[in-house]
Design an enzyme around this catalytic site. Structure first.
Site, PDB file in Angstrom:
ATOM      1  N   ASN A   9       0.862  -1.421  -0.037  1.00  0.00           N
ATOM      2  CA  ASN A   9      -0.105   0.144   0.088  1.00  0.00           C
ATOM      3  C   ASN A   9       1.230   1.212   0.054  1.00  0.00           C
ATOM      4  O   ASN A   9       1.466   1.558   0.782  1.00  0.00           O
ATOM      5  CB  ASN A   9      -1.106  -0.195   1.835  1.00  0.00           C
ATOM      6  N   ARG A  99      -2.862  -1.763  -3.746  1.00  0.00           N
ATOM      7  CA  ARG A  99      -3.946  -1.572  -3.018  1.00  0.00           C
ATOM      8  C   ARG A  99      -3.593  -0.072  -4.196  1.00  0.00           C
ATOM      9  O   ARG A  99      -3.163   0.682  -4.139  1.00  0.00           O
ATOM     10  CB  ARG A  99      -4.138  -0.426  -1.877  1.00  0.00           C
ATOM     11  N   ARG A 247      -8.284  17.032   3.908  1.00  0.00           N
ATOM     12  CA  ARG A 247      -9.032  17.552   2.881  1.00  0.00           C
ATOM     13  C   ARG A 247     -10.466  17.939   3.008  1.00  0.00           C
ATOM     14  O   ARG A 247     -11.055  18.087   4.255  1.00  0.00           O
ATOM     15  CB  ARG A 247      -9.365  16.672   2.837  1.00  0.00           C
ATOM     16  N   GLU A 386      -7.497  -3.751   5.497  1.00  0.00           N
ATOM     17  CA  GLU A 386      -7.856  -3.411   4.191  1.00  0.00           C
ATOM     18  C   GLU A 386      -6.494  -4.730   2.933  1.00  0.00           C
ATOM     19  O   GLU A 386      -6.453  -5.150   2.406  1.00  0.00           O
ATOM     20  CB  GLU A 386      -7.248  -2.385   4.092  1.00  0.00           C
TER      21      GLU A 386
END
Length: 406
Positions: A9, A99, A247, A386
């Site tokens: 990842n 990923r 963000r 994940e």
């Protein structure tokens, strides 16, 4: 020797990696996970890098620093490969999984990487310019260093591809939509894992209406009906939806025009502002780390405002997803904040009392897994994984040679 899978990842200056023993494929609905052998992280890539590795018990088995400037992803991958050869413990590296943030409209499942797949993923870079290039770089490096090693891409967008078409559309002309401008949704690997885990933690919820809240430096919510995504807060990009660490989350598009015309930012400057200088960091002027904000909230008004805005927006988006589901049976908290910050969980659940949630203060303080009382909707804390989802996807693909195309 027992085959093992390496899961990568990659970020702009980091490389997370995990090693799993390849056994029989585990279906997501079974709630299980492949056996993890090692979990590692490279930080500071491009400068003075640092690698730390833990074994399956969580014990640190490597802690190394690299003083040389310019120690990048290729050097990190070479070092990981050498380290694994020295610590193989009866295993051999059989495949590498990645990923990849964006799979576009074509990829709704993991896929074995070949020239055509890599070229298709390269064409998606404009849809995720701050993520996709970093995800694809290790693929090219591994192909160059270990050309015979099978590689598999697993996509953050794939879990949401089964949403109703109306949930994926913007109200834009067809010629714009045909260029790929639509709602994709992200954090799909996390939500797929949570959907599988529900059957183990709360079987009744697995067949019901659940909102999963992946709250961390990146944050989003996903509405699950019988374990399938029907709506999510992120849209065309990972900039949409909830405020995040740096963000902005949902934003009136007119603000972008204002930044360009009135503040005279160019497109790159505006992009950096919205991706890296906004969110918790921008509102607080202090930090993108919820732990820091919580510690300072009592005496720092802007820190408190950043927290309040984060929780408020979760409540607003939660209401929209409950409407999409036609009601709610459960709420699952996951991600760094969702798993580790009881104060945020408590504030969200108190704000959702209208839906019937009743906070269990003691259970929440203890980290759950169930953190509500009474017979109404239930809330759980379920750690996401994940990388385990990627390892599962690798098993499915490598056991099926046909999985080399959309």
């Amino acid at each position: 020797m027992i085959p093992a899978s390496l899961v990568l990842n990659a970020g702009s200056s980091s490389l997370k990696f995990q090693v799993f023993e390849r056994g029989e494929a585990v279906e997501p609905g079974e709630g299980g996970a492949p056996r993890r052998l090692y979990r590692g992280l490279f930080e500071g890539l491009g400068g003075a890098a640092h690698m730390i590795v833990r074994d399956e018990s969580g014990a640190v088995v490597a802690d190394e620093r690299f003083a040389a400037d310019g120690f990048g992803h290729e050097e990190a991958l070479r070092h990981v490969a050498a380290w694994l050869r020295d610590h193989r413990s009866g295993h051999r590296l059989a495949a590498v999984g990645h990923r990849v943030v964006h799979g576009g409209t074509n990829y709704a499942a993991p896929v074995r990487i070949d020239d055509a797949v890599l070229a298709a993923l390269e064409r998606l870079v404009p849809l995720a310019p701050l993520h996709q290039p970093h995800n694809l770089a290790p693929i090219r490096i591994v192909r160059r260093l270990f050309p015979d090693l099978p590689q598999v891409a697993c996509f953050d967008t794939a879990f949401h591809r089964a949403q109703p078409e109306v949930a994926q559309l913007f109200a834009l002309p067809a010629e714009v939509a045909d260029r790929g401008v639509r709602r994709y949704g992200f954090h799909g690997l996390s939500y797929a894992f949570i959907a599988g885990q529900l059957s183990a933690h709360a079987p009744a919820l697995a067949a019901g209406r659940v909102v999963a809240a992946h709250l961390g430096s990146g944050a989003s919510l996903c509405a699950l009906a019988r374990g399938r995504s029907i709506a999510t807060t992120m849209g065309f990009s990972a900039l949409d939806g909830l405020p995040m660490g740096t963000r902005c989350g949902s934003l009136d598009p007119g603000v972008v025009f204002y930044l360009l015309r009135e503040m005279r930012l160019d497109a790159d400057e505006a992009e950096r502002l919205l991706y890296t200088r906004s969110g918790l960091l921008g509102v607080s002027g202090l930090s993108n780390d919820m732990r820091t904000l919580r510690a300072r909230a009592a005496e720092d008004r802007r820190a408190r405002t950043a927290i309040d805005l984060f929780v408020y927006r979760i409540g607003r988006e939660l209401g929209s997803l409950v409407a999409a589901l036609g009601g709610i049976d459960g709420l699952v908290f996951t991600g760094g904040i969702g798993e580790n910050d009881p104060a945020t969980r408590a504030e969200v659940l108190r704000g959702a009392a209208w839906a019937g949630f009743r906070l269990d203060e003691a259970a929440n303080a203890a980290g759950g897994p169930r953190i509500t009382a009474g017979s109404g909707p239930q809330a759980y804390v379920i750690p996401t994984d994940e990388e385990a989802m990627i390892a599962r996807g690798m098993g499915e693909v490598l056991d099926d040679p046909r999985r080399t195309a959309p």
